[in-house]
Write a protein that holds these residues in place. Structure first.
Motif, mmCIF file in Angstrom:
data_model
loop_
_atom_site.group_PDB
_atom_site.id
_atom_site.type_symbol
_atom_site.label_atom_id
_atom_site.label_comp_id
_atom_site.label_asym_id
_atom_site.label_seq_id
_atom_site.Cartn_x
_atom_site.Cartn_y
_atom_site.Cartn_z
ATOM 1 N N SER A 133 0.837 -1.203 0.000
ATOM 2 C CA SER A 133 0.000 0.000 0.000
ATOM 3 C C SER A 133 0.872 1.253 0.000
ATOM 4 N N PRO A 134 0.310 2.412 -0.377
ATOM 5 C CA PRO A 134 1.080 3.651 -0.482
ATOM 6 C C PRO A 134 1.705 4.139 0.815
ATOM 7 N N ARG A 153 2.414 6.589 -9.732
ATOM 8 C CA ARG A 153 1.632 6.794 -8.519
ATOM 9 C C ARG A 153 0.823 5.568 -8.104
ATOM 10 N N GLN A 154 0.276 4.842 -9.050
ATOM 11 C CA GLN A 154 -0.590 3.720 -8.703
ATOM 12 C C GLN A 154 0.159 2.401 -8.571
ATOM 13 N N PHE A 197 3.757 3.613 -6.214
ATOM 14 C CA PHE A 197 3.440 4.465 -5.055
ATOM 15 C C PHE A 197 4.472 5.582 -4.908
ATOM 16 N N GLU A 233 5.743 9.035 -4.682
ATOM 17 C CA GLU A 233 5.210 10.340 -4.318
ATOM 18 C C GLU A 233 6.135 10.978 -3.294
ATOM 19 N N THR A 282 -1.803 10.442 -2.418
ATOM 20 C CA THR A 282 -1.855 10.364 -3.874
ATOM 21 C C THR A 282 -2.424 11.659 -4.441
#
Length: 217
Positions: free
Chosen positions: A35-36, A159-160, A163, A165, A171
């Motif tokens: 997960s991010p 980004r998806q 992840f 960033e 996001t």
């Protein structure tokens, strides 16, 4: 009597060695990131990872500095590293490139490792510009690809899938500029196994060690 004592000592030494090996195997296995927010998930086997880790790097298609089309087929079954730069950047990108060159020095001839540097200004960084950037920065490893393509595709992938960033777990809208110092480590099954600050040489050194660990899995 002495023989009995010797046998007992030998047995305990052997048992200790087995436990030590087991501990080493456990500590050397890198975590997964699903997960991010990059919460580490520690798992013991690939089978367990296949069941519990659902996130993978998505399919993609980009063009590198040599004009070659690079897709997910080029990373399947290989460990790969992803960074995000742009050729006109005057802040963190030159430092990231410098530290990525440490990986180039280490894995230049390793066919099981791929380095991908995605341009976050692909509307500017065409093939010729990436080629010049590679020449200026002495990027000459066949397994290091500077990538360009459609902005939407690269930003969505960054980004998806990665992840990638500046702020973890946050996001931004796809129209907002992507600028991050993070470098991502991905295993042979396209699962994220590490995140590193690309502006720190110490982190690059750790990344080199972790790549070697993944190659042994």
């Amino acid at each position: 009597m002495y023989r009995t004592v010797f046998l007992r000592i030998s047995f305990f030494c052997f048992l200790f060695s087995l436990l030590a090996c087991a501990d080493n195997d456990k500590t050397e296995r890198l975590p997964y990131y699903n997960s991010p927010d990059f919460t580490p998930i520690f798992l013991k086997t690939d089978d367990e990872a296949n069941r519990k880790i659902t996130h993978q790097i998505a399919n993609f298609s980009c063009i590198d500095q040599h004009g070659n089309i690079i897709t997910q087929k080029d990373i399947i079954g290989k460990v790969h590293v992803a960074s995000f730069i742009f050729t006109s950047c005057g802040s963190i990108c030159p430092i990231i490139t410098k530290n990525m060159k440490l990986l180039q020095n280490e894995f230049k001839n390793d066919k099981n490792v791929v380095m991908l540097s995605y341009s976050v200004t692909p509307w500017i960084d065409d093939v010729e510009r990436l080629k010049v950037y590679a020449q200026v920065n002495k990027i000459n490893a066949a397994n290091w690809h500077l990538l360009t393509g459609k902005k939407y595709d690269i930003y969505k992938l960054a980004r998806q899938s990665y992840f990638a960033e500046e702020d973890l777990g946050f996001t931004k809208d796809s129209t907002q500029f992507l600028h991050t110092e993070h470098i991502l480590l991905v295993d042979k099954n396209r699962k994220i196994r590490g995140i590193y600050n690309g502006t720190l040489e110490l982190e690059a050194d750790q990344l080199i060690k972790d790549i070697k660990t993944l190659e042994k899995e």
